[in-house]
Design a protein around this motif. Structure first.
Motif, short mmCIF file in Angstrom:
data_model
loop_
_atom_site.label_atom_id
_atom_site.label_comp_id
_atom_site.label_asym_id
_atom_site.label_seq_id
_atom_site.Cartn_x
_atom_site.Cartn_y
_atom_site.Cartn_z
N ASP A 90 1.64 3.58 8.70
CA ASP A 90 0.50 4.65 9.17
C ASP A 90 -0.36 5.36 8.31
OD1 ASP A 90 1.85 4.58 11.64
OD2 ASP A 90 3.99 6.32 10.55
N VAL A 91 -1.21 5.31 9.07
CA VAL A 91 -2.34 6.24 7.97
C VAL A 91 -2.29 8.03 8.25
CG1 VAL A 91 -5.04 6.52 7.64
CG2 VAL A 91 -4.14 3.96 8.17
N VAL A 92 -2.33 7.97 6.97
CA VAL A 92 -1.62 9.17 7.56
C VAL A 92 -3.98 10.75 7.00
CG1 VAL A 92 -1.26 11.43 6.98
CG2 VAL A 92 -0.06 9.16 7.01
N ASP A 93 -3.95 10.97 7.86
CA ASP A 93 -5.64 12.25 7.79
C ASP A 93 -4.73 12.45 6.43
OD1 ASP A 93 -7.43 14.26 7.10
OD2 ASP A 93 -8.31 14.31 9.05
N SER B 210 -1.47 11.87 11.58
CA SER B 210 -0.99 10.75 11.89
C SER B 210 -1.31 9.84 12.74
CB SER B 210 0.16 9.98 11.55
OG SER B 210 0.54 8.96 11.48
N PRO B 211 -2.73 9.32 13.58
CA PRO B 211 -3.33 9.05 15.15
C PRO B 211 -3.09 8.17 15.57
CG PRO B 211 -5.38 9.09 13.45
CD PRO B 211 -3.44 9.54 12.49
N ARG B 212 -1.99 7.85 15.92
CA ARG B 212 -1.67 6.60 16.74
C ARG B 212 -2.91 5.78 17.74
NH1 ARG B 212 2.34 3.34 14.64
NH2 ARG B 212 4.61 5.42 14.13
#
Length: 158
Positions: free
Chosen positions: A146-149, A155-157
């Motif tokens: 997951d990429v987290v801001d 975490s935009p999916r």
């Protein structure tokens, strides 16, 4: 290993030991072994000698070690890897070692080398050659991240 067929041909042409050694790049001992076989068998032509006979007359002294080892089922390993993306070569090797087959077991590095050879012979691998640092290559195997801001913590999916 000396090219015994070439040595045999040159000796039957009447070449000297020195000429044969220079042309073939072998030792005087190899030439003497071939000369001994020529005289013992009364050979006059290279055509009459098969590759099997040459291998029998001049064994290389190595024994086939792989016969002592239990052979892994590499097709089954590949099928398991295709069916389960979490199935690794290390897990496959551990299962191979735990089997009750007779014979010795290959070590992990040799097991990996055998698997790589199996993939190459069955044309199952695409090797990506690149200059390090020039391009980024992404391996899509395994779990995703997951990429987290970092500012919002969201975490935009996609």
């Amino acid at each position: 290993m000396a090219d015994y067929r070439k040595i045999l041909g040159l000796l039957l042409e009447g070449r000297s030991y020195r000429d044969v050694v220079e042309i073939v790049g072998c030792s005087h001992h190899d030439v003497a072994r071939v000369r001994q076989e020529v005289e013992a068998r009364g050979l006059t032509a290279t055509v009459t000698v098969s590759d099997a006979e040459l291998a029998e007359w001049f064994p290389d002294g190595r024994r086939k070690v792989s016969d002592e080892y239990g052979q892994p089922d590499l097709a089954r390993v590949l099928a398991s890897m295709k069916a389960n993306r979490h199935f690794t070569l290390l897990l496959a090797w551990r299962r191979y070692v735990d089997t009750k087959d007779s014979g010795k077991k290959y070590g992990y590095s040799q097991f990996c080398a055998l698997f790589t050879g199996y993939l190459r012979t069955h044309d199952l691998v695409a090797v990506l050659r690149h200059e390090p640092g020039r391009a980024m290559l992404v391996d899509w195997a395994g779990d995703t991240m997951d990429v987290v801001d970092t500012i919002t913590g969201v975490s935009p999916r996609v």
